[in-house]
Design an enzyme around this catalytic site. Structure first.
Site, short mmCIF file in Angstrom:
data_model
loop_
_atom_site.label_atom_id
_atom_site.label_comp_id
_atom_site.label_asym_id
_atom_site.label_seq_id
_atom_site.Cartn_x
_atom_site.Cartn_y
_atom_site.Cartn_z
N GLY A 1 0.84 -1.20 0.00
CA GLY A 1 0.00 0.00 0.00
C GLY A 1 0.88 1.25 0.00
N LYS B 1 -1.53 -8.63 1.23
CA LYS B 1 -2.68 -9.50 1.48
C LYS B 1 -2.53 -10.95 0.98
CE LYS B 1 -5.10 -7.14 -2.19
NZ LYS B 1 -6.15 -6.25 -2.59
N THR C 1 -6.97 2.01 11.03
CA THR C 1 -8.08 2.67 11.72
C THR C 1 -9.13 1.66 12.18
OG1 THR C 1 -9.17 3.00 9.60
CG2 THR C 1 -7.79 4.81 10.42
N HIS D 1 -6.66 23.06 5.61
CA HIS D 1 -6.38 21.88 4.79
C HIS D 1 -6.60 22.17 3.30
CE1 HIS D 1 -6.63 19.75 8.66
NE2 HIS D 1 -5.97 18.77 8.06
N LYS E 1 -10.75 17.92 1.14
CA LYS E 1 -11.14 17.30 2.41
C LYS E 1 -12.67 17.36 2.56
CE LYS E 1 -9.83 17.33 7.25
NZ LYS E 1 -9.47 15.91 7.21
#
Lengths: 253, 253, 253, 253
Positions: B17, B41, B84, B139, B143
């Site tokens: 990734g 994976k 996360t 930002h 976003k």
């Protein structure tokens, strides 16, 4: 600056008010200016004639400023005016008075802080080259209005410059917003108002495009920040007969 | 830093990734770490055992991270986790796994940017000494959410510190507000979200009291800004058996 | 803050000096403090006893401060001292006086601006996590010394923290430098001194590592910025018998 | 922006270099431009004629740029040139070539970052209204020269504007300076160079007078920051026959 044989003779109207006293101090501190009259509400305007004032500075009140200006224009005295309340009607009346005194100059400005005027001018000049623009204004917590008047005007000038150049709104992918997070929209420009103990009056214009940003920040530390702009007006107004609105034309950018 | 006779043997999960590749590069660039396994994976976790990995870095996916952690904990391998999706249930499960492997340490952190963590810590520590505090986060315009997650947490920590010290809300005399100008209120703390092309991820905490202000600003220029925090975790986790949540405890402030 | 049944009784020494007057105003404005004595050079210290002062604030002169402190310590009155000139000899003398009055607390601090103290503390705490650190201090153009005393101390604390953590000097590939461009080196930390009309007293510590920077900025707008720190001292000193040097211990970070 | 019936046909010289590739990407991403030729050192310039290129972008090398320009000018193709090494001799040669091709426009600019150009312009325009001005430039620690070339030019333009307006040097009461603290003097303007990991390329011009300051800050986050300036040149150069030096004239300020 070229040599000045004689200092300019200056009268201050509203001389005992907070701002007026500061203006008296500023005039006295300037080598090329001479303070010849301090006038407040109980004083006769005739003193200006007796003392041969060439320019007056008027920080008084909307109720009396038009009478003051009528007097000085009729007596051939130039004026630099920071008193508020000048709508289009009043400006038109003033133009009428000046039509009869073609050698007299009057400068009326809502903001004499040179940095505030330059900030607005630069922000407007840069606005069409950037994808995005936002305004952050930061003031002491005793201020009643948000955004500040200067931020409103800054955003308005930016929006106008972008419209004229055919630039669209700043990109914004926000889909989940906590109420108010993205600020207020003034003519399509986002404005954020910070209120913080310890601050006085500050403004930041942020402009951005791929890979670069430009920030124009103005910090006003105390009430005296308008003095250099007023003195600039005093020095230049004799050379500009008629009505001048705003400090911009004198900055000659 | 004391001499390290042997580099720490590190495996990276999610190695192909975008973040995983960056982590592999960072491990390879560090003299005291050795990259022994790149797992993605389709790769067997057994490789970690075969290569004698001592610590894994996991930036994978909420769907697989718990299986990964079960495997490494059972095999006595420490873990530094940026994936996360860790709610209280998952943390509880993790504590259960670690109860059976008392020598293993796992660090789970929502944010590995040391500067972001320090900013929050400093803002919370300073908050009770100031009358006023506001947060501005800035930002890129792609976003979706405003305010940012970091700004929410920062404001929450500030609010908690002020409540604990008995400090009231920041003073604010605003009576005329254009909708949104004063920002969003997060737990009583005003948060302003700027979205501007050219920016990446930035946050400013402004604290003010009579006559002075303190500003804590964090600028994150690219995705690599979390790497130093992850490597700090890799170096320290062996000395911290059990579950550690957040980078803060490792910063030893 | 817990309820205070009785306000703390405060005496101000040097009460007619510029700073002393400001301190009197600050004490009078605080609901939990009561100003019971204003003492200046021609006034008897006995007034402090007669008015039952519990704490004195001393912003006087190096020539008289030791006599003042001898008197108040002997009379069981706590002191918060901003007068300059405390070298190690004087501090040692003070410790001797306090040894005979174990219930009395004296706080001597070179800088009472909470923001300045917090800035230094945060800069030192963050310094070991960053490759690079530099200091920019910005002051009005009437200042005689460059860098400022605060910048010297800040750089010194940063350098010490980095040495203790084994962090080397900030990287710098400069090979062609116009004399002075890279600033002064204070204990290996680069310090830049800006002198600009319109500024008061400001300092910025910039810390950076790959992909991120952290900036800690302190702005002091006027002389009153030390008042909150002095009042904090007045409120806390009774609970801290003996000598306390610097505001830091009271901040409880 | 008015409707463009046909996209402008663009060739990129130096198309396989780092900057050249970025320029190709930028041209391809612009709806009103069409990339018709990618030329590098082994490719024939004739391709530009065959593909009917209207404008070329040249980021090549001082050794080949003059041959490139001779070819394109002779073939009636406009050019936007970022290659370095243009001294007065080369510019004179270029003017000679263009004299024979009065319909062709060539733009040579040392800096295509619009924000850098605007910053310099604004700083120079504001410089005469302020008592004090200093420049802080901040870059990554791999930079060899201090101050940066942009800071040199900015300071030079500021100094010139102040001389022309009769403004003296910035006030400075420093009597005790640690070597280098007050920065370098470029034409009488103080310039400070910060080198910090995590930074890219940034510059701040600080202007101050009694009670107020104006700050103009430019942040360049990546190498792509010159792309909008180059594309502006591509779009405008056909309307500006002859030699144009610097991006300024196109900004129409």
């Amino acid at each position: 600056m070229s040599k000045v044989s004689e200092p300019i003779r200056v009268g201050v109207l509203g001389a005992r008010g907070k701002v007026g006293r500061a203006m008296c101090d500023a005039v006295e501190a300037a080598a090329d200016l001479e303070l010849v009259a301090r006038i407040d509400k109980d004083d006769a305007l005739d003193t200006l004639v007796a003392t041969q004032a060439q320019v007056v500075i008027d920080f008084t009140h909307p109720d009396v400023v038009m009478d003051n200006l009528r007097f000085v224009v009729e007596h051939g005295i130039h004026a630099v005016v920071g008193t508020t309340g000048f709508d289009e009607d009043r400006l038109e009346t003033l133009r009428g008075l000046l039509a009869d005194a073609p050698q007299v100059g009057v400068l009326v400005a809502p903001n004499f802080a040179i940095g505030a005027v330059l900030s607005m001018r630069f922000a407007a000049a840069a606005a069409r080259f950037y994808e995005s623009v936002e305004v952050i204004e930061l003031h002491h917590p005793h201020k009643a209005d948000a955004p500040s008047g200067t931020a409103y005007r800054t955003a308005g000038l930016i929006a106008q410059a972008r419209r004229e150049a055919g630039v669209g709104e700043s990109p914004d992918a926000t889909t989940a917003e906590l109420d108010g997070a993205r600020g207020a929209s003034v003519d399509g420009v986002r404005v954020h108002s910070v209120r913080l103990a310890g601050l006085i009056a500050h403004q930041e214009v942020l402009l951005g495009t791929e890979g670069e940003t430009l920030t124009i920040r103005h910090d006003s530390m105390d009430r005296m920040s308008f003095a250099p702009g007023v003195l600039l007006g005093v020095r230049e107004i004799a050379a500009r007969p008629g009505l001048t609105v705003g400090l911009d034309p004198l900055l000659d950018l």
